[in-house]
Write a protein that holds these residues in place. Structure first.
Motif, short mmCIF file in Angstrom:
data_model
loop_
_atom_site.label_atom_id
_atom_site.label_comp_id
_atom_site.label_asym_id
_atom_site.label_seq_id
_atom_site.Cartn_x
_atom_site.Cartn_y
_atom_site.Cartn_z
N CYS A 297 26.55 39.90 12.31
CA CYS A 297 26.00 40.70 13.41
C CYS A 297 24.48 40.82 13.29
N GLU B 260 23.08 37.43 14.23
CA GLU B 260 23.25 37.12 15.64
C GLU B 260 22.28 37.90 16.53
N ASN B 261 22.15 39.19 16.20
CA ASN B 261 21.32 40.06 17.05
C ASN B 261 19.92 40.26 16.48
N ASN C 238 15.87 37.89 20.26
CA ASN C 238 17.32 37.96 20.25
C ASN C 238 17.82 37.86 21.70
N GLU D 225 20.35 39.75 23.21
CA GLU D 225 21.25 40.84 23.60
C GLU D 225 21.21 41.02 25.12
N CYS E 262 26.02 48.26 18.95
CA CYS E 262 26.92 47.13 19.18
C CYS E 262 27.31 47.07 20.65
N CYS F 254 28.80 41.82 21.66
CA CYS F 254 28.12 40.54 21.88
C CYS F 254 28.32 40.04 23.33
N HIS G 224 26.40 38.82 25.35
CA HIS G 224 25.74 37.54 25.63
C HIS G 224 26.61 36.37 25.18
N ARG G 225 27.42 36.59 24.16
CA ARG G 225 28.33 35.52 23.71
C ARG G 225 29.55 35.43 24.64
N PRO H 27 32.85 37.99 20.06
CA PRO H 27 31.76 38.62 19.31
C PRO H 27 31.60 37.99 17.92
N MET H 28 30.38 38.01 17.42
CA MET H 28 30.08 37.34 16.15
C MET H 28 30.92 37.88 15.00
#
Lengths: 308, 402
Positions: A106, A109-110, A224, A226, A246, A249, A251-252, A259-260
């Motif tokens: 996390c 990723e962020n 990032n 987000e 949180c 995720c 964007h994912r 989520p990551m």
């Protein structure tokens, strides 16, 4: 010149009553107006449907891998309008081994700076030797159905999306940190503008081995993604100074990826999916007897479930 | 000039005087010292952001928020007694110049309070959004609007007080007094509204904030009226009325302080009679890490000393000194509400789960925070001084005695 004043006369009394009454009426009016349900901030309907090509060529199989199944269900959910999805997370703490891969995944990723964490994992020792056990508890944002962090925001910078994810508008958040205090899970942290590089350089001797100072370290300013936007923190830009948390995720999800923390969980302890889909894995899991939610007595109705 | 304002009003006898020139010099030196120290703190805050401060993500509010709520309390209390005293014609309050002083005290308290909360924001550049994009589901937005309406009303009252007999003055004073009662109590609701913090989620907080506003506001008026001395002609009647006014303010201050202590005892005594309850914040305050703030700073220095000075001394300067202790005590009391409410970890082990200096359930103000606190005090003194000068100038122009 004498400045003694005279007692309040009838006209003044009536004016006073009128002004105070008008003030009270105006206050009640604005509070009631803001308490009424408002139109969604986010886009809804057809424009939010995503027809993702992920796993298109891979046919579903019985008893397929949970991650493949979850990804397939994610693609299916994204093909619905946002208001028809309801994202939830299920964490099987019996399977969590306390590796912190979710926490670190996390952070990576962020691109979280020092002091900002979306998914810490707590460790609790139960019992005494030789009857000793260690329990791990990952704690993402609970994406509460009744979030206590949302109504306290003075500037409408945080709200609950139609798909259940509580989001923050970094361009609007003023950094008052009221939401941090309102969240009983400690799920929100403030971005105080710190950088890893400046802290590692602090007190280090001069010379070629000295770590790069924060502001000039290029990796500190990688944007990032987000909320599917590009955020650069250099120059005191948002999200510096903002509350952060949180967001499953988002964007994912938009590109069909879970989520990551779900992806990086090597114990396969984290599940994610659409609770509005009765055939989804998470819908099957949350009806089990050994499912609990954290701090339910506050009435926030968290949307993160724990299998214990 | 403050010198002209005060010294020209002094009679030949001690009891007719405000503070002597020695005290005035001392106040100037104190102000300069606070300002210089405070500017260092403000510079650190602006240069290094929140990094020199001691709060973090698990204890998000610290000393500046405590000072903010203290300023709001003084502003509300000073205005309400100045306004009610003027409208009802209390001795020592019935004159417009007494009203103007109360308004100036109120503004001198609330403007530094705004500054405190502004410096505390993560995005100082977006302060205006609290007004332009407010949502009134939030107590913070509601309070922000209320404070701003109050400042406008107070400023209008100040202006109208020079306009001879304006029909709008007293109605506006009533509105200002209404706001002055509401916003200190709503400051309590600001915390009470956080339903997920048991220590804050008690209606007694409103009463605590209201009684402290009464005591702090009356105490602040008492302090400045002792400094300035009797207003207007220095005949026996004026001096006696001035002394009577000071006694009223002393009574209100003592009553407010005692009410605060009674409410606080009510809150804490639950723990005594319900041992199994084991409230972490109350234990932290009374017997834990904050015991010295509670027992020494708040109760002994901030309540015991002023009570002794108010009750057992007839010396008005002793009352003024008592007010300084009282203010100190209420700041400690604010911290005794603010900090224990935030140190309770609801998910066990969160602090150890991801270790960082900003992710801890403890808080101690840093030097920078104290320095900024000094700046806020200096700012309040400066606003008060400029307010008096402006009052004096406008009064002279409009031909009124000030």
């Amino acid at each position: 010149m004498s400045e003694e004043n005279k007692p309040l006369d009838r006209r003044e009394f009536l004016l006073a009553g009128g002004i105070v009454g008008a003030g009270v009426a105006a206050a009640v009016g604005v509070v009631v107006k803001d308490r009424l349900p408002a139109a969604p901030v986010d886009p809804t309907g057809e424009q939010t449907i995503r027809r993702l090509p992920v796993l298109k060529t891979l046919k579903p199989k019985p008893n397929e891998d949970d991650h493949v199944r979850m990804q397939r269900e994610l693609v299916k959910a994204m093909a619905k309008p946002v208001e028809q999805r309801r994202w939830i997370m299920v964490i099987d703490i019996r399977k969590c081994i306390g590796c912190y891969a979710c926490t670190i995944g996390c952070v990576a990723e962020n691109k979280l700076p020092p002091g900002v964490v979306y998914r810490p994992v707590t460790t609790t020792e139960i019992g005494e030797y030789p009857n000793l056990r260690i329990k791990f508890l990952p704690r993402p944002c609970m994406q509460c159905e009744n979030p206590s962090c949302v109504p306290v925001c003075p500037v409408k910078a945080t709200w609950k999306r139609p798909d259940g994810v509580v989001t923050i508008d970094y361009d609007k958040c003023i950094g008052c940190r009221y939401c941090l205090n309102a969240c009983p899970y400690g799920a929100r942290t403030s971005d105080f503008g710190r950088t890893y590089a400046s802290e590692s350089a602090h007190g280090a001797p001069q010379g070629e081995n000295r770590p790069v100072e924060g502001p000039s370290a290029p990796w500190e300013h990688q944007p990032n993604n987000e909320y599917a936007k590009s955020w650069r923190r250099d120059g005191h830009n948002s999200p510096v100074g903002n509350a952060r948390k949180c967001h499953f995720c988002l964007h994912r999800l938009e590109v069909g990826q879970p989520p990551m923390c779900v992806t990086t969980c090597i114990g396969r302890a984290t599940y994610f999916g659409d609770a509005n889909d009765p055939e989804s894995l998470v819908s099957e899991l949350i009806v089990k007897n050994n499912v609990q939610r954290l701090l339910e007595h506050w009435g926030n109705k968290p949307q993160c479930y724990y299998i214990v | 000039m403050i010198g002209a304002f005060t010294l020209s009003n002094m009679g030949p006898q001690e009891h007719r005087k405000g503070l002597g020139s020695g005290w005035i010099t001392f106040l100037w030196v104190l102000w300069a010292a606070l300002l210089v120290a405070g500017l260092i703190g403000v510079w650190q805050r602006l240069m290094y952001g929140h990094n020199p401060a001691g709060y973090g993500s698990y204890v998000p509010w610290g000393l500046w928020i405590g000072l903010y709520f203290m300023g709001v309390a003084i502003a509300g209390g000073a205005f309400v007694f100045g306004a009610i005293g003027y409208v009802l014609g209390w001795p020592c309050f019935r004159r417009p110049d007494a009203l103007r002083i109360a308004i100036v005290v109120s503004l001198a308290a609330i403007l530094p309070a705004f500054t405190a909360v502004w410096l505390d924001l993560g995005r100082m550049d977006r302060l205006y959004l609290v007004l332009t994009s407010a949502t009134f589901t939030s107590m913070m937005a509601f309070n922000a609007w209320m404070y701003n309406v109050f400042v406008v009303v107070a400023a209008l009252c100040w202006l109208l007080s020079f306009a001879g007999r304006s029909v709008w003055l007293k109605p506006l004073l009533c509105l200002g007094a209404f706001l002055s009662i509401i916003f200190p109590s709503q400051s309590g609701v600001f915390f009470e509204a956080v339903a997920t913090k048991e220590y804050w989620n008690s209606p007694l907080l409103s009463m605590l904030f209201l009684s402290s506003a009464a005591a702090a506001g009356a105490g602040a008026l008492l302090l400045v009226r002792v400094i300035l001395g009797p207003l207007g002609a220095k005949d026996e009647k004026t001096v006696e009325e001035h002394n009577q006014g000071l006694r009223i303010l002393r009574l209100i201050t003592v009553a407010g302080l005692i009410a605060y202590l009674v409410f606080e005892f009510a809150e804490i005594s639950i723990e005594v009679w319900s041992p199994g309850r084991a409230s972490v914040p109350v234990q932290f305050l009374v017997t834990g890490g904050y015991w010295w703030v509670f027992w020494i700073l708040q109760l002994a220095i901030g309540a015991g000393v002023p009570l002794l000075l108010y009750v057992f001394s007839e010396n008005k300067k002793a009352w003024a000194v008592g007010t300084l202790f009282l203010m100190f005590g209420f700041v400690a009391a604010r911290m005794g509400i603010l900090v224990p409410g935030q140190i309770e970890e609801q998910i066990h082990g969160l602090e150890q789960a991801f270790q960082d200096m900003r992710l801890v359930y403890s808080y101690h103000p840093t030097l920078t925070e104290y320095l900024v606190g000094a700046f806020l005090v200096a700012m309040g003194m400066a606003v008060f001084y400029v307010g008096l000068r402006l009052t004096s100038a406008v009064g002279s122009r409009s031909g009124q005695e000030v």
